[in-house]
Design a protein around this motif. Structure first.
Motif, PDB file in Angstrom:
ATOM      1  N   GLY A 159       0.807  -1.223   0.000  1.00  0.00           N
ATOM      2  CA  GLY A 159       0.000   0.000   0.000  1.00  0.00           C
ATOM      3  C   GLY A 159       0.833   1.262   0.000  1.00  0.00           C
ATOM      4  N   GLY A 160       2.058   1.198  -0.518  1.00  0.00           N
ATOM      5  CA  GLY A 160       2.881   2.386  -0.665  1.00  0.00           C
ATOM      6  C   GLY A 160       2.556   3.108  -1.955  1.00  0.00           C
ATOM      7  N   GLN A 161       3.503   3.924  -2.430  1.00  0.00           N
ATOM      8  CA  GLN A 161       3.218   4.782  -3.576  1.00  0.00           C
ATOM      9  C   GLN A 161       2.863   3.998  -4.837  1.00  0.00           C
ATOM     10  OE1 GLN A 161       6.976   6.719  -3.141  1.00  0.00           O
ATOM     11  NE2 GLN A 161       7.923   5.600  -4.821  1.00  0.00           N
ATOM     12  N   ALA A 162       3.561   2.888  -5.100  1.00  0.00           N
ATOM     13  CA  ALA A 162       3.264   2.110  -6.306  1.00  0.00           C
ATOM     14  C   ALA A 162       1.899   1.435  -6.196  1.00  0.00           C
ATOM     15  CB  ALA A 162       4.355   1.075  -6.542  1.00  0.00           C
ATOM     16  N   GLY A 163       1.587   0.888  -5.019  1.00  0.00           N
ATOM     17  CA  GLY A 163       0.293   0.250  -4.824  1.00  0.00           C
ATOM     18  C   GLY A 163      -0.854   1.233  -4.941  1.00  0.00           C
ATOM     19  N   LEU A 164      -0.661   2.449  -4.412  1.00  0.00           N
ATOM     20  CA  LEU A 164      -1.719   3.461  -4.505  1.00  0.00           C
ATOM     21  C   LEU A 164      -1.920   3.928  -5.939  1.00  0.00           C
ATOM     22  CD1 LEU A 164      -1.127   5.709  -1.347  1.00  0.00           C
ATOM     23  CD2 LEU A 164      -2.529   3.641  -1.608  1.00  0.00           C
ATOM     24  N   ALA A 165      -0.824   4.073  -6.685  1.00  0.00           N
ATOM     25  CA  ALA A 165      -0.947   4.467  -8.088  1.00  0.00           C
ATOM     26  C   ALA A 165      -1.718   3.410  -8.868  1.00  0.00           C
ATOM     27  CB  ALA A 165       0.438   4.677  -8.695  1.00  0.00           C
ATOM     28  N   ALA A 166      -1.410   2.136  -8.591  1.00  0.00           N
ATOM     29  CA  ALA A 166      -2.169   1.064  -9.238  1.00  0.00           C
ATOM     30  C   ALA A 166      -3.631   1.125  -8.816  1.00  0.00           C
ATOM     31  CB  ALA A 166      -1.561  -0.291  -8.878  1.00  0.00           C
ATOM     32  N   GLY A 167      -3.881   1.382  -7.529  1.00  0.00           N
ATOM     33  CA  GLY A 167      -5.247   1.474  -7.035  1.00  0.00           C
ATOM     34  C   GLY A 167      -6.041   2.572  -7.709  1.00  0.00           C
ATOM     35  N   TYR A 168      -5.394   3.708  -7.968  1.00  0.00           N
ATOM     36  CA  TYR A 168      -6.078   4.805  -8.649  1.00  0.00           C
ATOM     37  C   TYR A 168      -6.593   4.361 -10.014  1.00  0.00           C
ATOM     38  CZ  TYR A 168      -6.666   9.097 -11.362  1.00  0.00           C
ATOM     39  OH  TYR A 168      -7.155  10.079 -12.178  1.00  0.00           O
ATOM     40  N   TYR A 169      -5.732   3.730 -10.799  1.00  0.00           N
ATOM     41  CA  TYR A 169      -6.135   3.321 -12.143  1.00  0.00           C
ATOM     42  C   TYR A 169      -7.115   2.155 -12.109  1.00  0.00           C
ATOM     43  CZ  TYR A 169      -2.694   6.508 -14.095  1.00  0.00           C
ATOM     44  OH  TYR A 169      -2.009   7.642 -14.444  1.00  0.00           O
ATOM     45  N   LEU A 170      -6.975   1.281 -11.129  1.00  0.00           N
ATOM     46  CA  LEU A 170      -7.944   0.190 -10.991  1.00  0.00           C
ATOM     47  C   LEU A 170      -9.318   0.732 -10.602  1.00  0.00           C
ATOM     48  CD1 LEU A 170      -5.666  -2.374  -9.148  1.00  0.00           C
ATOM     49  CD2 LEU A 170      -6.708  -2.727 -11.403  1.00  0.00           C
ATOM     50  N   ARG A 171      -9.344   1.711  -9.704  1.00  0.00           N
ATOM     51  CA  ARG A 171     -10.608   2.336  -9.324  1.00  0.00           C
ATOM     52  C   ARG A 171     -11.248   3.011 -10.533  1.00  0.00           C
ATOM     53  NH1 ARG A 171     -13.812   1.487  -5.518  1.00  0.00           N
ATOM     54  NH2 ARG A 171     -12.653   2.242  -3.701  1.00  0.00           N
ATOM     55  N   ARG A 172     -10.434   3.713 -11.306  1.00  0.00           N
ATOM     56  CA  ARG A 172     -10.965   4.414 -12.480  1.00  0.00           C
ATOM     57  C   ARG A 172     -11.512   3.429 -13.519  1.00  0.00           C
ATOM     58  NH1 ARG A 172      -7.449   8.826 -15.808  1.00  0.00           N
ATOM     59  NH2 ARG A 172      -6.581   6.960 -16.779  1.00  0.00           N
ATOM     60  N   ALA A 173     -10.894   2.231 -13.567  1.00  0.00           N
ATOM     61  CA  ALA A 173     -11.354   1.206 -14.506  1.00  0.00           C
ATOM     62  C   ALA A 173     -12.516   0.392 -13.953  1.00  0.00           C
ATOM     63  CB  ALA A 173     -10.191   0.276 -14.857  1.00  0.00           C
ATOM     64  N   GLN A 174     -12.972   0.730 -12.749  1.00  0.00           N
ATOM     65  CA  GLN A 174     -14.077   0.029 -12.083  1.00  0.00           C
ATOM     66  C   GLN A 174     -13.764  -1.460 -11.914  1.00  0.00           C
ATOM     67  OE1 GLN A 174     -17.558   1.050 -14.463  1.00  0.00           O
ATOM     68  NE2 GLN A 174     -17.829   2.942 -13.316  1.00  0.00           N
ATOM     69  N   ALA A 175     -12.510  -1.723 -11.559  1.00  0.00           N
ATOM     70  CA  ALA A 175     -12.079  -3.109 -11.365  1.00  0.00           C
ATOM     71  C   ALA A 175     -12.501  -3.613  -9.997  1.00  0.00           C
ATOM     72  CB  ALA A 175     -10.560  -3.197 -11.508  1.00  0.00           C
ATOM     73  N   ASP A 176     -12.591  -4.918  -9.884  1.00  0.00           N
ATOM     74  CA  ASP A 176     -12.807  -5.583  -8.597  1.00  0.00           C
ATOM     75  C   ASP A 176     -11.420  -5.867  -8.020  1.00  0.00           C
ATOM     76  OD1 ASP A 176     -13.751  -7.111  -6.458  1.00  0.00           O
ATOM     77  OD2 ASP A 176     -13.689  -8.947  -7.661  1.00  0.00           O
ATOM     78  N   PHE A 177     -11.024  -5.102  -7.019  1.00  0.00           N
ATOM     79  CA  PHE A 177      -9.654  -5.230  -6.522  1.00  0.00           C
ATOM     80  C   PHE A 177      -9.573  -4.935  -5.036  1.00  0.00           C
ATOM     81  CE2 PHE A 177      -9.965  -0.708  -7.101  1.00  0.00           C
ATOM     82  CZ  PHE A 177      -9.033  -0.126  -6.239  1.00  0.00           C
ATOM     83  N   VAL A 178      -8.481  -5.381  -4.437  1.00  0.00           N
ATOM     84  CA  VAL A 178      -8.160  -5.124  -3.040  1.00  0.00           C
ATOM     85  C   VAL A 178      -6.663  -4.861  -2.956  1.00  0.00           C
ATOM     86  CG1 VAL A 178      -7.941  -6.178  -0.738  1.00  0.00           C
ATOM     87  CG2 VAL A 178     -10.058  -6.420  -2.020  1.00  0.00           C
ATOM     88  N   ILE A 179      -6.277  -3.956  -2.047  1.00  0.00           N
ATOM     89  CA  ILE A 179      -4.871  -3.692  -1.762  1.00  0.00           C
ATOM     90  C   ILE A 179      -4.566  -4.216  -0.361  1.00  0.00           C
ATOM     91  CG2 ILE A 179      -3.087  -1.925  -1.468  1.00  0.00           C
ATOM     92  CD1 ILE A 179      -4.720  -0.118  -3.338  1.00  0.00           C
TER      93      ILE A 179
END
Length: 353
Positions: free
Chosen positions: A15-35
């Motif tokens: 959940g550091g900077q790389a994980g959060l950046a991935a989370g941003y794009y996953l959220r924008r893509a409406q993906a089913d994801f967890v960090i």
């Protein structure tokens, strides 16, 4: 743990900077994801950095996607505390689904899913992004006599400030940015000696991390960049140390004694402490069950996708997983491409036969 493990399309480890950046794009893509984040609080490794640490670029060039990092009070380069506050605000702003603290022990194959074993159960994911960084794996090179030294030895990862070294004789080892910044810090209270494997190179004052990112990008394209200008960014504390005449490096010693260090010509120096600013290694132990590492200890990748396991992506570990991907801006750019590739793969796998 506030949420029971369940199958997800994408699971991000870290959940550091790389994980959060991935989370941003996953959220924008409406993906089913967890960090999943091993730390108990936001901020990634930045929450463990020393207070005087400065980023290499101004705030506007050290931001994650979608939200600019605020300029710190008084301007200049953001510090570790500024970065932690920014990352904490970022994950709240985008309501990223972060579960913490969760320690991941292993990632293994399990049919159509990758199985992610944690201390609180096993998750199943169609795609996994490993973004565990390097902070948990400090590297200290071996030198003869290293175990005989009776003084204090510390790595960058354990440095919290100069006060414990007040009035002492300190050797700082390492010619990169962390070595220069810690030297600048400790030299305000201690008698310091800087030792580097090769002569350190200081960037001109007007050049900062923006140029380093450009350089890393050009290197991946086989072109020359600004490498001849130097590698150490002259953030304000480093400039002050330079003006005090502190940035004078000695060549690398070849042996450690019980009381200090010695050079190949027999010259010795007694010291009370050695601070190893010698870098970190990628934290990849959780991926060992996949048996993907190459002879160099790294996992071969195509972009960020593991060459031997297409359901695994590695994000934020350094240039081998994307130009400057261990930086805030670099992680953002590689995360965008990674998520686009993952969503294309997930969409294909979810289509009916």
């Amino acid at each position: 743990m506030t949420r029971a493990p369940r199958p997800v399309d994408v699971l991000v480890i870290g959940g550091g900077q790389a994980g959060l950046a991935a989370g941003y794009y996953l959220r924008r893509a409406q993906a089913d994801f967890v960090i999943l984040d091993a730390y108990g609080a936001p901020g990634g490794a930045w929450q463990h950095a020393w207070p005087s640490l400065r980023l290499f670029s101004p705030a506007q060039y050290s931001s994650l996607p979608g939200r600019m990092m605020p300029t710190p009070p008084g301007g200049g380069y953001p510090g570790a505390a500024d970065t932690v506050a920014y990352l904490a605000d970022y994950e709240q702003r985008y309501q990223l689904p972060i579960v913490r603290p969760v320690t991941v022990h292993a990632v293994r194959r399990g049919g159509e899913h990758l199985l992610v074993d944690t201390h609180a159960g096993t998750w199943q994911a169609r795609q996994v992004i490993s973004a565990t960084g390097t902070w948990s794996r400090p590297y200290v090179p071996y030198y003869p006599g290293i175990a005989d030294f009776r003084g204090q030895q510390m790595h960058t990862g354990g440095y919290r400030g100069p006060e414990p070294f007040h009035g002492r004789r300190v050797v700082v080892v390492g010619g990169a940015n962390s070595g220069a910044q810690i030297l600048a810090d400790v030299s305000t209270v201690a008698d310091t000696t800087w030792v580097t494997l090769r002569p350190p190179r200081l960037l001109p004052d007007e050049v900062d991390g923006r140029a380093l990112f450009t350089l890393a990008t050009r290197r991946t394209r086989g072109a020359d960049g600004v490498g001849s200008l130097g590698d150490i960014v002259a953030v304000p504390p480093v400039r002050q140390a330079r003006d005090r005449g502190v940035l004078k490096a000695q060549p690398m010693f070849d042996r450690i004694t019980s009381t200090g260090i010695t050079w190949p010509d027999g010259t010795g120096l007694d010291c009370d402490a050695i601070i190893w600013c010698t870098g970190f290694r990628p934290a990849l132990g959780h991926l060992a069950p996949l048996r993907l590492r190459g002879p160099d200890g790294l996992i071969p990748v195509e972009g960020t996708r593991a060459a031997g396991e297409p359901r695994l992506h590695l994000l934020g570990y350094g240039d081998w997983t994307g130009p400057a991907s261990a930086t805030l801006i670099g992680a953002s750019r590689t995360a965008r491409d990674t998520v686009a590739e993952i969503m294309a793969a997930t969409s294909t796998s979810n289509q009916p036969p």
